[in-house]
Design an enzyme around this catalytic site. Sequence first.
Site, PDB file in Angstrom:
ATOM      1  N   ASP A  94      40.571  42.854  18.993  1.00 29.93           N
ATOM      2  CA  ASP A  94      41.510  43.688  18.239  1.00 29.93           C
ATOM      3  C   ASP A  94      42.934  43.166  18.287  1.00 29.93           C
ATOM      4  OD1 ASP A  94      41.758  44.267  20.946  1.00 29.93           O
ATOM      5  OD2 ASP A  94      40.907  46.268  20.774  1.00 29.93           O
ATOM      6  N   ASN A 203      38.942  57.192  27.541  1.00 29.10           N
ATOM      7  CA  ASN A 203      38.271  58.135  26.641  1.00 29.10           C
ATOM      8  C   ASN A 203      36.971  57.548  26.092  1.00 29.10           C
ATOM      9  OD1 ASN A 203      39.124  56.203  24.844  1.00 29.10           O
ATOM     10  ND2 ASN A 203      40.358  57.571  23.578  1.00 29.10           N
ATOM     11  N   HIS A 205      36.638  54.559  24.577  1.00 28.17           N
ATOM     12  CA  HIS A 205      36.712  53.631  23.442  1.00 28.17           C
ATOM     13  C   HIS A 205      36.318  52.222  23.873  1.00 28.17           C
ATOM     14  CE1 HIS A 205      41.307  52.775  24.192  1.00 28.17           C
ATOM     15  NE2 HIS A 205      40.588  51.832  24.751  1.00 28.17           N
ATOM     16  N   GLU A 210      37.753  54.330  18.603  1.00 24.44           N
ATOM     17  CA  GLU A 210      38.069  55.540  19.365  1.00 24.44           C
ATOM     18  C   GLU A 210      36.951  56.585  19.194  1.00 24.44           C
ATOM     19  OE1 GLU A 210      40.463  55.627  21.441  1.00 24.44           O
ATOM     20  OE2 GLU A 210      42.409  55.033  20.634  1.00 24.44           O
TER      21      GLU A 210
END
Length: 311
Positions: A94, A203, A205, A210
């Site tokens: 990314d 979380n 991801h 996400e």
Amino acid sequence: MRTFFTAAILLFSSFYLEADSIPAISVFSDSQEVGKAAAQKIADVIIKKKQEGQTPIVLGFATGNTPIPTYAAFKKLVRETNLDLSDVITFNLDEYIGLPTSHSQSYYSFMFSYLFDDLVASPTNPHGIKRENIHIPKGATSHEEDLSQEELTALAERFPDRQGTALSLEEQFWIAEQRANAYEALIEQLGPIDLQILGVGRNGHIGFAEPGTSFESTTMVAKLTENTRNINSSFFDGNVNEVPEFAISMGIRTILNAKEILLLATGSSKAAIIDEVLKSPISSDVPCTALRLHEKTSFFLDEDAAVIYKK
Ligand code: F6R
């Protein structure tokens, strides 16, 4: 009718059990040991493919705090064993949208400072990774000078009324989407990725896929959650306003297309999510659970990250 439902449930659960393969888990004493083991794993994949005469070797890399010891250990290993990287192709997961490549916190800068600066081929390092084999998504900015000639032409065709040199948000998104699609196509062309290195967000991801992201997603423009931006603000002197809101990220399907996946997690801040990833139902609410649908996934954890899972 009842028999039908029972049969359907049995069929569904057998499929579910087959699909849900718990990753191979290795626990190491600390993050340095995780890094050494991961570096050795990367080297093993390269050596094995070379021995089988199956070059090029395609590696997927991640950024963030977690893989830093891996990259340090890998550079050491390459130096000590004279590992030939001339047949290696790399793809990063990314990149932020809105930061120029030269920005100190771009993932481009991260990868060069922690890994590629020391591994890229040069007259003094002829067996290094060829510069053209290093692929990191290019996040769009508002500056026209960051566009290629082809992109400028395409932009003018798509937005015939555009004026001035700064790109509007809509134009930046459009460029980012074109780049995301081209990145996915390049992975398809040069891949599959032999080994994808991953970290995991608190979380759940992976990349910037996400919670809520489809398991069928491919390289895309991703919106960062506030939670992720807050956590990543530590890279931006604690200033969350400096953390971009969007990124170009491989999708979950892109990641699952890798032949092998190695997820790294270190530190107590990852203990809860590792437990959840391994024990909760597979669901896009926790994107990392998608890895349980991949038959060749390993988790390298340190004791701190494994502490809840092991209870
Ligand atoms: C990095 C990436 C992210 C990180 C994750 C964990 O390229 O895509 O998914 O792997 O946010 O980050 P760290 O390692 O900083 O805890």
